[in-house]
Write an enzyme that holds these catalytic residues in place. Sequence first.
Site, PDB file in Angstrom:
ATOM      1  N   ARG A  33       4.073   6.520   4.736  1.00  0.00           N
ATOM      2  CA  ARG A  33       3.413   5.210   4.631  1.00  0.00           C
ATOM      3  C   ARG A  33       3.439   4.437   5.950  1.00  0.00           C
ATOM      4  O   ARG A  33       3.432   3.210   5.963  1.00  0.00           O
ATOM      5  CB  ARG A  33       4.044   4.348   3.523  1.00  0.00           C
ATOM      6  CG  ARG A  33       3.738   4.846   2.122  1.00  0.00           C
ATOM      7  CD  ARG A  33       4.040   3.765   1.096  1.00  0.00           C
ATOM      8  NE  ARG A  33       3.815   4.277  -0.241  1.00  0.00           N
ATOM      9  CZ  ARG A  33       4.605   4.049  -1.287  1.00  0.00           C
ATOM     10  NH1 ARG A  33       5.681   3.313  -1.149  1.00  0.00           N
ATOM     11  NH2 ARG A  33       4.326   4.540  -2.467  1.00  0.00           N
ATOM     12  N   ARG A  46      -7.081  -6.003   5.553  1.00  0.00           N
ATOM     13  CA  ARG A  46      -7.023  -6.092   4.086  1.00  0.00           C
ATOM     14  C   ARG A  46      -7.588  -7.411   3.558  1.00  0.00           C
ATOM     15  O   ARG A  46      -8.072  -7.465   2.424  1.00  0.00           O
ATOM     16  CB  ARG A  46      -5.562  -5.908   3.665  1.00  0.00           C
ATOM     17  CG  ARG A  46      -5.318  -5.720   2.196  1.00  0.00           C
ATOM     18  CD  ARG A  46      -5.783  -4.391   1.649  1.00  0.00           C
ATOM     19  NE  ARG A  46      -5.263  -4.235   0.304  1.00  0.00           N
ATOM     20  CZ  ARG A  46      -5.806  -4.785  -0.777  1.00  0.00           C
ATOM     21  NH1 ARG A  46      -6.910  -5.488  -0.674  1.00  0.00           N
ATOM     22  NH2 ARG A  46      -5.263  -4.592  -1.963  1.00  0.00           N
ATOM     23  N   ASP A  84      -4.939   7.590  -0.495  1.00  0.00           N
ATOM     24  CA  ASP A  84      -4.022   7.368  -1.611  1.00  0.00           C
ATOM     25  C   ASP A  84      -4.019   8.599  -2.502  1.00  0.00           C
ATOM     26  O   ASP A  84      -5.038   9.285  -2.623  1.00  0.00           O
ATOM     27  CB  ASP A  84      -4.464   6.142  -2.427  1.00  0.00           C
ATOM     28  CG  ASP A  84      -3.350   5.668  -3.352  1.00  0.00           C
ATOM     29  OD1 ASP A  84      -3.322   6.115  -4.509  1.00  0.00           O
ATOM     30  OD2 ASP A  84      -2.498   4.882  -2.915  1.00  0.00           O
ATOM     31  N   TYR A 162       0.694   9.187 -13.780  1.00  0.00           N
ATOM     32  CA  TYR A 162      -0.077   7.960 -13.520  1.00  0.00           C
ATOM     33  C   TYR A 162      -1.257   7.834 -14.481  1.00  0.00           C
ATOM     34  O   TYR A 162      -1.558   6.757 -14.996  1.00  0.00           O
ATOM     35  CB  TYR A 162      -0.621   7.962 -12.084  1.00  0.00           C
ATOM     36  CG  TYR A 162       0.286   7.308 -11.075  1.00  0.00           C
ATOM     37  CD1 TYR A 162       0.496   5.923 -11.081  1.00  0.00           C
ATOM     38  CD2 TYR A 162       0.922   8.053 -10.093  1.00  0.00           C
ATOM     39  CE1 TYR A 162       1.316   5.316 -10.154  1.00  0.00           C
ATOM     40  CE2 TYR A 162       1.746   7.453  -9.153  1.00  0.00           C
ATOM     41  CZ  TYR A 162       1.939   6.082  -9.187  1.00  0.00           C
ATOM     42  OH  TYR A 162       2.758   5.489  -8.271  1.00  0.00           O
TER      43      TYR A 162
END
Length: 365
Positions: A33, A46, A84, A162
Amino acid sequence: MSTEANFPPLKNDLLLRAARGEKVERTPIWIMRQAGRYLPEFHEIRKNHSFFEICRTPELACELTLQPIRRYGPLLDGSIIFSDILVIPQALGLEVEMITGRGPVFNDPLVTPEDLSRLKTEVDVDKELGYVYDAITLTRHKLEGRVPLFGFIGAPWTLMAYMIEGGGSKTLSKAKSWLWKYPTETHGLLQKITDVSVDFLVGQVRAGAQLLQVFDSWAGELSPHDFNKYSLPYIKQISTMVRQRLAESNLPDVPMVIFAKGAWYALEDLTDIGYDVVSLDWTIDPEYARKVTQDKVVLQGNMDPSVLYGGEEAIRETATRMVHAFGKDGKHIANLGHGILPTVDPEALKVYLETIQKVSAEIKK
């Protein structure tokens, strides 16, 4: 499509050499990350774009991948494409949003096996995830050979969890109950994810990825018996099939890394399933890991990310101890034991990177 021949020549191949088990002059380092939330420059971008919009826009994904390389310069020996693990569930037909403060949210998760009918029967991976390939190719050029570039996926069990939980979970009770209630459908779903994963990883190498990592972030939520049944066969299949497909396509046989967080009990098994590098979380002692793996694989990791909140002295002391524990002759790629946390001061990471570089160069003399 670019080929290795027309990408800029690699100036720092330390990470690649270490991943292949070669002797190196110092321990290479990159951070899980490293492109992302702890950097103020990430938050600037962002402000104007949603998370998955960035993932799907090659120029933005490339920019975020380059941010830590620009900031830390020669202190980093690798880069990882900004993307991701949940792009695979999206390619399978599920909707995922990234909600600030909550993380990923599936608006309509899988509840019973009947919901599997909502997943696509055939997935054109190149079409659905071509934006990741474009980001990788662009980034390889923009990196100008400074460091090699990682591609990655989430492991089938982690992605399945998930897809059923609908997001993060402390217990994974919904996902784990599938293993016992619906074993046949569970294996079917894991196989479907595996097939897409293999296509996706091969495509990432074709696009320019020079290493691949498989993140089994929720491996440690399974008992050893269930890990051996529902995770290990599929991550093994991924390494086997990817290598086979790369060879058939005359693509580079890139180093592959497996990170099964929390699955300390599986360390011996993980050395024998076709990965060059086994990444460790911070609960595994490096000396123990070397003993169990018998130096058959390269080890990656593994400082507790929370030490980065502990101040310079604690960071230096822990990093130094870690380098010594992996050993002068140990096959080691330095990293954290999981992804860097979003509220870490970027200067604290710099102290960690500097310490690794200095100490490892000293002990390898």
